[in-house]
Design a protein around this motif. Sequence first.
Motif, PDB file in Angstrom:
ATOM      1  N   ILE A 137       0.856  -0.912  -0.030  1.00 20.34           N
ATOM      2  CA  ILE A 137      -0.098   0.164   0.043  1.00 20.34           C
ATOM      3  C   ILE A 137       1.049   1.198  -0.098  1.00 20.34           C
ATOM      4  O   ILE A 137       1.707   1.531   1.028  1.00 20.34           O
ATOM      5  N   ALA A 138       0.936   1.911  -1.285  1.00 15.37           N
ATOM      6  CA  ALA A 138       1.982   3.032  -1.263  1.00 15.37           C
ATOM      7  C   ALA A 138       2.015   3.933  -0.061  1.00 15.37           C
ATOM      8  O   ALA A 138       0.877   4.477   0.352  1.00 15.37           O
ATOM      9  N   GLY A 139       3.107   4.202   0.404  1.00  9.86           N
ATOM     10  CA  GLY A 139       3.315   5.148   1.318  1.00  9.86           C
ATOM     11  C   GLY A 139       2.847   4.844   2.789  1.00  9.86           C
ATOM     12  O   GLY A 139       2.904   5.651   3.900  1.00  9.86           O
ATOM     13  N   VAL A 140       2.369   3.604   2.702  1.00  6.62           N
ATOM     14  CA  VAL A 140       1.681   3.242   4.286  1.00  6.62           C
ATOM     15  C   VAL A 140       2.455   2.006   4.880  1.00  6.62           C
ATOM     16  O   VAL A 140       2.707   2.210   5.762  1.00  6.62           O
ATOM     17  N   MET A 141       2.210   0.735   4.078  1.00  9.81           N
ATOM     18  CA  MET A 141       2.873  -0.299   4.482  1.00  9.81           C
ATOM     19  C   MET A 141       3.074  -1.401   3.321  1.00  9.81           C
ATOM     20  O   MET A 141       2.403  -1.445   2.406  1.00  9.81           O
ATOM     21  N   GLY A 142       4.070  -2.119   3.394  1.00 15.16           N
ATOM     22  CA  GLY A 142       4.332  -3.256   2.479  1.00 15.16           C
ATOM     23  C   GLY A 142       3.454  -4.386   2.652  1.00 15.16           C
ATOM     24  O   GLY A 142       2.637  -4.561   3.626  1.00 15.16           O
ATOM     25  N   GLY A 143       3.718  -5.332   1.786  1.00 11.62           N
ATOM     26  CA  GLY A 143       2.965  -6.558   1.749  1.00 11.62           C
ATOM     27  C   GLY A 143       3.629  -7.497   2.296  1.00 11.62           C
ATOM     28  O   GLY A 143       5.053  -7.759   2.414  1.00 11.62           O
ATOM     29  N   GLU A 193       1.738  11.657  -3.071  1.00  8.33           N
ATOM     30  CA  GLU A 193       0.732  12.705  -3.153  1.00  8.33           C
ATOM     31  C   GLU A 193       0.241  12.559  -1.789  1.00  8.33           C
ATOM     32  O   GLU A 193      -0.414  11.581  -1.253  1.00  8.33           O
ATOM     33  N   PRO A 194       0.521  13.675  -0.942  1.00  8.99           N
ATOM     34  CA  PRO A 194       0.225  13.734   0.544  1.00  8.99           C
ATOM     35  C   PRO A 194      -1.285  13.485   1.009  1.00  8.99           C
ATOM     36  O   PRO A 194      -1.690  12.621   1.838  1.00  8.99           O
ATOM     37  N   VAL A 195      -2.320  14.059   0.351  1.00  5.80           N
ATOM     38  CA  VAL A 195      -3.838  14.104   0.761  1.00  5.80           C
ATOM     39  C   VAL A 195      -4.230  12.541   0.454  1.00  5.80           C
ATOM     40  O   VAL A 195      -4.800  12.086   1.227  1.00  5.80           O
ATOM     41  N   SER A 196      -3.640  11.832  -0.505  1.00 12.99           N
ATOM     42  CA  SER A 196      -3.962  10.249  -0.883  1.00 12.99           C
ATOM     43  C   SER A 196      -3.531   9.453   0.276  1.00 12.99           C
ATOM     44  O   SER A 196      -4.150   8.798   0.780  1.00 12.99           O
ATOM     45  N   ILE A 197      -2.167   9.840   0.693  1.00 13.36           N
ATOM     46  CA  ILE A 197      -1.605   8.842   1.689  1.00 13.36           C
ATOM     47  C   ILE A 197      -2.589   9.129   3.012  1.00 13.36           C
ATOM     48  O   ILE A 197      -2.732   8.368   3.542  1.00 13.36           O
ATOM     49  N   ARG A 198      -2.929  10.606   3.367  1.00  4.18           N
ATOM     50  CA  ARG A 198      -3.640  10.756   4.685  1.00  4.18           C
ATOM     51  C   ARG A 198      -4.975   9.872   4.583  1.00  4.18           C
ATOM     52  O   ARG A 198      -5.412   9.309   5.657  1.00  4.18           O
TER      53      ARG A 198
END
Length: 553
Positions: free
Chosen positions: A352-358, A378-383
């Motif tokens: 999951i991009a910018g959050v956690m790997g699989g 893109e920061p808003v997408s990650i948030r």
Amino acid sequence: MKISLNWLRDFVDLPRGIDPATLAEQITLKIVEVEGFEREADAFEKMVVGEVVNIEKHPNADRLSVCKVEAGCSFLDSRFRGNDREGGVIEVVCGGKNLREGMLVAVALPGSKVKWHGEGELVELKEAEVRGVKSYGMICAGSEIGLDDLQARQPVVGEGPQILDISFTRAKPGTPLASALGKDDVIFEISNVSISNRPDLWSHIGFARELSVLLNKPLRLPKVSNEELRMKNKGELKVIIQARDLCPRYIGALVERVQTKATPAWMQQRLLAVGQRPINPLVDISNYVMLEMGQPVHIFDESRIRNHESGRVEIVVRRARKGEKMKTLDGVVRQLDDDMLVIADAEKPLAIAGVMGGEDSGVDEKTNSIIIECATFEPVSIRKTSATLGLETDAAQRFEKSLDPNLPGYAVARVLQLIKECGTAPAALSVKAVVDVHVPIRAPKPIVVPFDFIGRRLGAPVPQEKAKKILQGLGFIVRGTAKIWKVTPPSWRATRDISLPEDVVEEIGRHLDYNAIPDALPSFPVTPPVLERPQQLERAFKRFLAGAGFYEV
């Protein structure tokens, strides 16, 4: 967020005798809020390194032993010594099954604070008589003195309680335990709220840069080579970005013959100091770079994602498909939606991009071929993704702050450098391919700042050379004339932080010290303003209605 004083010393020369309380106050006044600080050594007060010189069976307890421990006479109360305890040898009753003669152990002396069997609150240790034998201290397990992680990495010997083995320190008996284990750091707790608009301060280098200006000391940055990043890709690695609005830059590096044995003790120590649990060498290196530079890095096991039919690795950065699922590194199966960005291969999501790997593409101790990922999202997408999944990670916290788009290349080079330094065969390491896909990176625009505007806004005259030195120390480029400055913010401050002349004034003001600016009330005219025609009519109408007996509600 936690910041290590010893880690900061890598980048700026801090005085050895610097008072943490004074430094915390200065950081709060001139940089960001410090919620508190902790001296690591305080937790190990009245604890020393001891050498087990003799072990005998307890005369009245089958599961206990009576140990003679050399604990260094200079650290012992005089009443502990004498007769058979001359030279700093004390008797300690212990139930550890892995004890052996010659072993170095952590000895808690009377007056120290420990957790009995690693449970409950801290209690002050006192002299005790155990089954008729006096015990002048305690040989500790890791859980009893807050060193669970260190104990967990040691082999279990026999069945029963295990004692923390610190023979690896090779410390002299009587050495304060904090010194032997390198627990002499000071950890500052930084308010996350106060750095919400400062992506650069989610790193030790960011804080070191501020301290270099605060203390008027030069800044030293890690020297890395970008030579390997310029190599041509011969087709072994392909990166496709299908969602460029959510991923403006993605660097992938294919590295083979990676040989790592164990994370170096110095790196483990630093990670633990700031609350990061060591996992394995490659994960630890990626976490280290994130904490050092502020740029999250993810490492995939190349053997788990290579397409064996085509013989190459294909990375696709795309939106998740509706109904798609994946198991993350924490072992949880996550339901994705089409607003989320994923890193995938040709068939399935890998992270999951910018959050956690699989879990299926993660690295372990056996991994010897890797893909290093370093990107800008893109920061808003990650948030939104982090909030939707209820998954707040160190990486997501940083990506949602708008990171410097120039940082990924530097971070990849630093990861490669550390892999070589920590590897068992650095000469064998082979960087097979590096792919850097990105949209045009815009250079920060200069901000026009009349110099007299600075003094007017701050309410006090500002020495021009001093103001210029502050800005340049923080990475700004200052050009123009003596009267009109053109100030270009550095890329790590230009994403969502510095854009107005007032922002530039704030940078100067906080390092000049707001407390040094004289207190003065603002001046303003006391003459009543002239009423406009509509205002005159409104007031006349209100007076008329009030005179007629109406009330305003």
